[in-house]
Design a protein around this motif. Structure first.
Motif, PDB file in Angstrom:
ATOM      1  N   HIS A  78       0.844  -1.196   0.000  1.00  0.00           N
ATOM      2  CA  HIS A  78       0.000   0.000   0.000  1.00  0.00           C
ATOM      3  C   HIS A  78       0.875   1.241   0.000  1.00  0.00           C
ATOM      4  O   HIS A  78       2.102   1.118   0.045  1.00  0.00           O
ATOM      5  N   HIS A  83       6.030   1.832   4.556  1.00  0.00           N
ATOM      6  CA  HIS A  83       6.211   0.537   3.900  1.00  0.00           C
ATOM      7  C   HIS A  83       6.993   0.615   2.588  1.00  0.00           C
ATOM      8  O   HIS A  83       7.228  -0.418   1.966  1.00  0.00           O
ATOM      9  N   ASP A 161      -6.243   0.023   6.365  1.00  0.00           N
ATOM     10  CA  ASP A 161      -5.900   1.190   7.201  1.00  0.00           C
ATOM     11  C   ASP A 161      -5.700   2.458   6.377  1.00  0.00           C
ATOM     12  O   ASP A 161      -5.473   3.532   6.917  1.00  0.00           O
ATOM     13  N   ASP A 180      -1.109  -3.922   5.657  1.00  0.00           N
ATOM     14  CA  ASP A 180      -1.841  -3.399   6.813  1.00  0.00           C
ATOM     15  C   ASP A 180      -3.305  -3.838   6.816  1.00  0.00           C
ATOM     16  O   ASP A 180      -4.115  -3.310   7.580  1.00  0.00           O
TER      17      ASP A 180
HETATM   18 ZN   LIG Z   1       1.711   0.752   8.101  1.00  0.00          ZN
END
Ligand SMILES: [Zn+2]
Length: 283
Positions: A78, A83, A161, A180
């Motif tokens: 994502h 990340h 998220d 996530d």
């Molecule tokens: Zn995260």
């Protein structure tokens, strides 16, 4: 060609994040631990997600190098910076690794890596620690990464998220790298959610469950916590509990305290504090 793929998880430890607003009683915030998953064949390997700071990502690169594998691909589940900000650091060790994500994730990355967001959000929290070169992924057009004849499949999850998230399903080893979409004993980031998108997150967890994985790696996990499919239901339950608590409380503080009663041991209560304030602003 590999008979069977293998996988392993590196958890970047919690590091201090500079924030002015802390939950009641807290004196500092430490960012949630971040999972990076290496899926390997006999010779080649694919990395799912990096960590945030240069220092964290140097350790991650050392860990990948110790595997002895040739890193061909980095995939980001994502568009949150925690990340994918490590891609430049990882590529200094593995210059031939391509970096890929879905088209929607690329759009989110472009925002996260833009000067206004990096300066106002990431550099404030992690001063002098963010790579000056933030790499944006190329589009993974067909949604599949090939690794020594086996498939790693990008599965769209919608809002978890944040919007337009994905997980990676590796059918040959019954593995889901959830990004996530699932959390493992860490407070969930619900600060971008609404009542509607929390339902979307629960549906995303149903999607992960429908893949019948025997292992599920959460994007944020307590170091050492087992990567069992139980975290699917644990994440769903946390979202439902949050919804119930939100309906029964008036203020962010009451919501926070109710959830802490239910989840006294989860890592990173500061994230719950931000979630509660986002849901009940001005209280
Ligand atoms: Zn995260």
């Amino acid at each position: 060609m590999a008979d069977s793929l293998e996988w392993d998880v590196f958890v970047s430890a919690q590091i201090q994040a500079v924030v002015s607003d802390l939950p009641p009683g807290a004196t500092e915030m430490r960012w949630s631990p971040i999972s990076s998953t290496l899926i390997s064949g006999e010779r080649d390997a694919v990395l799912i997600d990096t960590a945030i700071t240069v220092e964290q990502n140097l350790k991650l690169a050392d860990w990948i190098a110790a595997s002895g594998k040739n890193l061909t691909t980095i995939y980001a589940t994502h568009g949150h910076g925690d990340h994918f900000f490590g891609v430049n650091t990882i590529r200094q060790r593995f210059p031939n690794a391509r970096f890929v994500a879905t088209r929607e994730v690329i759009v989110a990355m472009q925002k996260q890596a833009s000067d206004p967001v990096v300066n106002a959000y990431w550099k404030v929290r992690f001063p002098e620690q963010i790579d000056s070169t933030l790499v944006i992924a190329d589009e993974l057009k067909d949604g599949v990464i090939e690794l020594e004849g086996k498939q790693l499949i990008s599965v769209p999850l919608g809002h978890t998220d944040t919007d337009n998230t994905t997980c990676v399903h590796v059918p040959s080893i019954s593995l889901v790298v959830a990004g996530d979409g699932a959390y493992n004993d860490v407070h969930l980031h619900l600060g971008e959610s609404t009542t509607e998108t929390r339902k979307e997150w629960i549906a995303a967890l149903d999607t992960i469950e429908s893949l019948k994985p025997s292992a599920v790696v959460a994007g944020h996990k307590r170091p050492g916590a087992p990567d069992t499919p139980n975290i699917i239901e644990e994440t769903r339950k946390y979202i439902r509990d949050f919804d119930t608590a939100a309906a029964k409380t008036q203020t962010a503080l009451e919501l926070y305290r109710r959830m802490i009663e239910l989840y006294p041991e989860r890592l990173n209560p500061a994230v719950l504090w931000f979630s509660a304030q986002a849901i009940k602003p001005g209280h």
